[in-house]
Design an enzyme around this catalytic site. Structure first.
Site, PDB file in Angstrom:
ATOM      1  N   LYS A  20       0.836  -1.215   0.000  1.00  0.00           N
ATOM      2  CA  LYS A  20       0.000   0.000   0.000  1.00  0.00           C
ATOM      3  C   LYS A  20       0.862   1.254   0.000  1.00  0.00           C
ATOM      4  O   LYS A  20       0.621   2.179  -0.768  1.00  0.00           O
ATOM      5  CB  LYS A  20      -0.935  -0.039   1.219  1.00  0.00           C
ATOM      6  CG  LYS A  20      -1.892   1.129   1.311  1.00  0.00           C
ATOM      7  CD  LYS A  20      -3.187   0.750   2.005  1.00  0.00           C
ATOM      8  CE  LYS A  20      -3.028   0.492   3.494  1.00  0.00           C
ATOM      9  NZ  LYS A  20      -2.814   1.713   4.281  1.00  0.00           N
ATOM     10  N   SER A  21       1.865   1.298   0.866  1.00  0.00           N
ATOM     11  CA  SER A  21       2.732   2.487   0.956  1.00  0.00           C
ATOM     12  C   SER A  21       3.394   2.772  -0.394  1.00  0.00           C
ATOM     13  O   SER A  21       3.443   3.916  -0.852  1.00  0.00           O
ATOM     14  CB  SER A  21       3.836   2.259   1.990  1.00  0.00           C
ATOM     15  OG  SER A  21       3.287   2.166   3.278  1.00  0.00           O
ATOM     16  N   GLY A  60      -4.905   7.904   5.561  1.00  0.00           N
ATOM     17  CA  GLY A  60      -3.983   8.880   6.146  1.00  0.00           C
ATOM     18  C   GLY A  60      -2.768   9.077   5.262  1.00  0.00           C
ATOM     19  O   GLY A  60      -2.301  10.202   5.064  1.00  0.00           O
ATOM     20  N   ARG A 112      -8.524  12.146  12.564  1.00  0.00           N
ATOM     21  CA  ARG A 112      -7.075  11.961  12.730  1.00  0.00           C
ATOM     22  C   ARG A 112      -6.308  13.282  12.646  1.00  0.00           C
ATOM     23  O   ARG A 112      -6.702  14.190  11.925  1.00  0.00           O
ATOM     24  CB  ARG A 112      -6.559  10.955  11.687  1.00  0.00           C
ATOM     25  CG  ARG A 112      -7.223   9.593  11.878  1.00  0.00           C
ATOM     26  CD  ARG A 112      -6.764   8.579  10.876  1.00  0.00           C
ATOM     27  NE  ARG A 112      -5.352   8.265  11.032  1.00  0.00           N
ATOM     28  CZ  ARG A 112      -4.680   7.481  10.200  1.00  0.00           C
ATOM     29  NH1 ARG A 112      -5.299   6.947   9.155  1.00  0.00           N
ATOM     30  NH2 ARG A 112      -3.416   7.223  10.399  1.00  0.00           N
ATOM     31  N   GLN A 164       4.877   9.214   7.273  1.00  0.00           N
ATOM     32  CA  GLN A 164       3.958  10.116   6.569  1.00  0.00           C
ATOM     33  C   GLN A 164       4.416  11.560   6.721  1.00  0.00           C
ATOM     34  O   GLN A 164       4.395  12.325   5.753  1.00  0.00           O
ATOM     35  CB  GLN A 164       2.538   9.934   7.086  1.00  0.00           C
ATOM     36  CG  GLN A 164       1.966   8.566   6.732  1.00  0.00           C
ATOM     37  CD  GLN A 164       0.583   8.335   7.287  1.00  0.00           C
ATOM     38  OE1 GLN A 164       0.019   9.189   7.967  1.00  0.00           O
ATOM     39  NE2 GLN A 164       0.016   7.175   7.007  1.00  0.00           N
ATOM     40  N   ASP A 205       2.154  -1.036  11.873  1.00  0.00           N
ATOM     41  CA  ASP A 205       0.831  -1.509  11.451  1.00  0.00           C
ATOM     42  C   ASP A 205       0.562  -2.960  11.873  1.00  0.00           C
ATOM     43  O   ASP A 205      -0.536  -3.472  11.650  1.00  0.00           O
ATOM     44  CB  ASP A 205       0.691  -1.383   9.930  1.00  0.00           C
ATOM     45  CG  ASP A 205       0.627   0.078   9.497  1.00  0.00           C
ATOM     46  OD1 ASP A 205       0.224   0.928  10.321  1.00  0.00           O
ATOM     47  OD2 ASP A 205       0.993   0.372   8.343  1.00  0.00           O
ATOM     48  N   LYS A 215      -4.182   6.001  14.655  1.00  0.00           N
ATOM     49  CA  LYS A 215      -4.288   5.324  13.344  1.00  0.00           C
ATOM     50  C   LYS A 215      -5.748   5.363  12.893  1.00  0.00           C
ATOM     51  O   LYS A 215      -6.522   6.185  13.366  1.00  0.00           O
ATOM     52  CB  LYS A 215      -3.762   3.897  13.458  1.00  0.00           C
ATOM     53  CG  LYS A 215      -2.275   3.828  13.776  1.00  0.00           C
ATOM     54  CD  LYS A 215      -1.455   4.396  12.628  1.00  0.00           C
ATOM     55  CE  LYS A 215       0.027   4.395  12.948  1.00  0.00           C
ATOM     56  NZ  LYS A 215       0.798   5.124  11.921  1.00  0.00           N
ATOM     57  N   ARG A 275      -7.430  -3.062   9.762  1.00  0.00           N
ATOM     58  CA  ARG A 275      -6.530  -3.996  10.459  1.00  0.00           C
ATOM     59  C   ARG A 275      -7.163  -4.557  11.733  1.00  0.00           C
ATOM     60  O   ARG A 275      -6.830  -5.662  12.155  1.00  0.00           O
ATOM     61  CB  ARG A 275      -5.185  -3.335  10.754  1.00  0.00           C
ATOM     62  CG  ARG A 275      -4.462  -2.926   9.475  1.00  0.00           C
ATOM     63  CD  ARG A 275      -2.983  -2.729   9.655  1.00  0.00           C
ATOM     64  NE  ARG A 275      -2.462  -1.869   8.595  1.00  0.00           N
ATOM     65  CZ  ARG A 275      -2.182  -2.277   7.361  1.00  0.00           C
ATOM     66  NH1 ARG A 275      -2.336  -3.534   7.015  1.00  0.00           N
ATOM     67  NH2 ARG A 275      -1.738  -1.427   6.456  1.00  0.00           N
TER      68      ARG A 275
END
Ligand code: S3P
Length: 443
Positions: free
Chosen positions: A27-28, A100, A128, A175, A325, A352, A400
């Site tokens: 994903k990142s 995020g 967030r 991030q 994560d 998160k 998650r």
């Protein structure tokens, strides 16, 4: 992503899991491939892109900023970029859904271009913290307004003449680091980010791959990354490796369901992402790594994992960033181990997609597992079993949390249910078929 009706799911004690798990793209790295493709001149060709909702929202955003983004087939996409500083002003609001990473990286990428954009997201993302991003972006000269408390929606008037920034991240966060580096792309001179502990380094690796001058050194001050601004980024071929954070779910399932043996190909061995696997080895997990190689610029290997008798361990705070994560699923594994597992330095879990310490503690307790917590630690008192059978676990739009409890149910004494599994589609759309293909009883 607009949030549809809640979709309750459940899982039950399963026979041994067997087979090969084909994990989707990281994903990142998928977000970054789209964003850097949009900031490059020429065509970027991506294979193995994760087609989860989070990444699809970033693809849509890149189109709104003027890049041409096209899907050629499963996981195969092209991006025709507009160049550093070439973003156009979007006509509508940028909706980053649940992500995020998406919203924070895109804010950074546009904050030093003189255009205006407004960002929003779903109920989870709207809770967030965004000041951690908007504070450093203001230092570049961007003008920013946010809702009370620094929350979304956020409107950014990008800097006309950006000034480069030297920034020390207040918390370990890839991030924040990435937003500052992406903003630094369109500032003259050198943008410097210092972090106390190294966090995932995909932005740095990919920026170098697209032609930026970027250097990392370990000094007495910490981990220092220096980017030279206003490079000409060139479109690239990007082969997205598989996501070690998604792989963690079938790996955990195989560890806790008796008789299991599965093989997971191409798991990242990037030291900024492999903390879970280091921890599992310390717990006594039977992990066999094979075929070490490089894929898409990342070190990867295949993993054969078998059901294991596990013992509790203390996870040091310095390791937290490399498995941030993975703590929800580690807490499930810890319940099936014998003895206490202490997770230190995990305060970031509270901001998160949900407050993950609170969500895991409540859900585990409801299913008969003893858990204690402080503001920045969580301890699972492992007794080698999960009684299960509690009320539906609240997942708070957190993929998650949902996947962790569905994995827990595969080894629990009684069924485990979650109130809503719809958020799983943000990161792992094929979670259910992949798990049932291994023999898991869930859905
Ligand atoms: C990510 C960084 C981490 C992680 C998130 C993905 C990234 O967040 O939790 O899922 O791609 O940079 P933080 O940087 O806020 O720790």
């Amino acid at each position: 992503m607009s949030h549809g009706p809640a979709s309750p799911m459940s899982s039950r004690r399963s026979a041994a899991l067997k087979g090969e798990a084909a994990i989707p793209g990281d994903k990142s790295i998928s977000h970054r491939a789209l964003i850097l493709g949009a900031l490059a001149i020429g065509r970027t060709h991506i294979t193995g892109l994760l087609e989860g909702q989070d990444v699809l929202d970033t693809a849509k955003a890149m189109q709104a900023f003027g890049a041409q983004v096209e899907r050629l087939g499963p996981g195969e996409w092209t991006v025709d970029g507009v160049g550093v500083g070439g973003f156009a002003e979007p006509e509508g609001v940028i909706d980053c859904g649940n992500s995020g990473t998406g919203v924070r990286l895109i804010m950074g990428a546009m904050a030093t271009t003189p255009i205006t954009a407004t960002f929003t997201g779903d109920a989870s993302l709207s809770r967030r913290p965004m000041r951690r991003i908007t504070d450093p972006l203001e230092q570049f000269g961007a003008q920013i307004t946010a809702r009370e408390g620094g929350l979304l929606p956020v409107t950014i008037n990008g800097a006309e003449d950006a000034i480069p920034v030297s920034y020390r991240t207040p918390v370990a966060s890839a991030q924040i680091k990435s937003a500052v580096l992406l903003a630094g792309l369109n500032a003259p001179g050198q943008t410097v980010v210092t972090e106390a502990e190294p966090t995932r380094d995909h932005t740095e690796r990919m920026l170098a791959g697209f032609g930026a001058t970027i250097a990392t050194e370990q000094t007495d001050e910490g981990h220092v990354i220096t980017l030279t601004g206003q490079p000409e980024l060139r479109g690239q071929q990007v082969a997205v490796p598989r996501d070690p954070s998604s792989a963690a779910f079938p790996v955990a399932a195989a560890l806790i369901v008796p008789g299991s043996e599965i093989r997971v190909a191409g798991i990242s061995r990037n030291p900024t992402r492999d903390g879970l696997y280091v921890t599992l080895a310390e717990m006594g997990a039977d992990l066999l790594w094979e075929n070490d190689r490089e894929e898409g610029g990342e070190p990867v290997a295949d993993l054969v994992v078998r059901h294991s008798a596990l013992r509790g361990v203390s996870v040091p705070a310095e390791r937290a960033a490399s498995m941030i994560d993975e703590f929800p699923i580690l807490s499930v594994i810890a319940a099936m181990a014998q003895g206490e597992t202490v997770m230190n330095g995990v305060a970031e879990l509270r901001v998160k997609e949900s407050d993950r310490i609170d969500a895991m503690a409540k859900g585990l307790r409801a299913n008969g597992v003893e858990v204690s917590e402080t503001r920045d630690s969580m301890t699972v008192h492992g007794k080698g079993e999960i009684p299960g059978g509690g009320a539906p676990v609240e997942t708070h739009l957190d993929h998650r949390i949902a996947m962790s409890f569905l994995v827990a149910g595969l080894a629990a004494n009684a069924e485990i249910t979650v109130d809503d599994g719809s958020a799983i589609a943000t990161s792992f759309p094929d979670f259910v078929p992949l798990m049932t293909g291994l023999g898991a009883d869930l859905g």
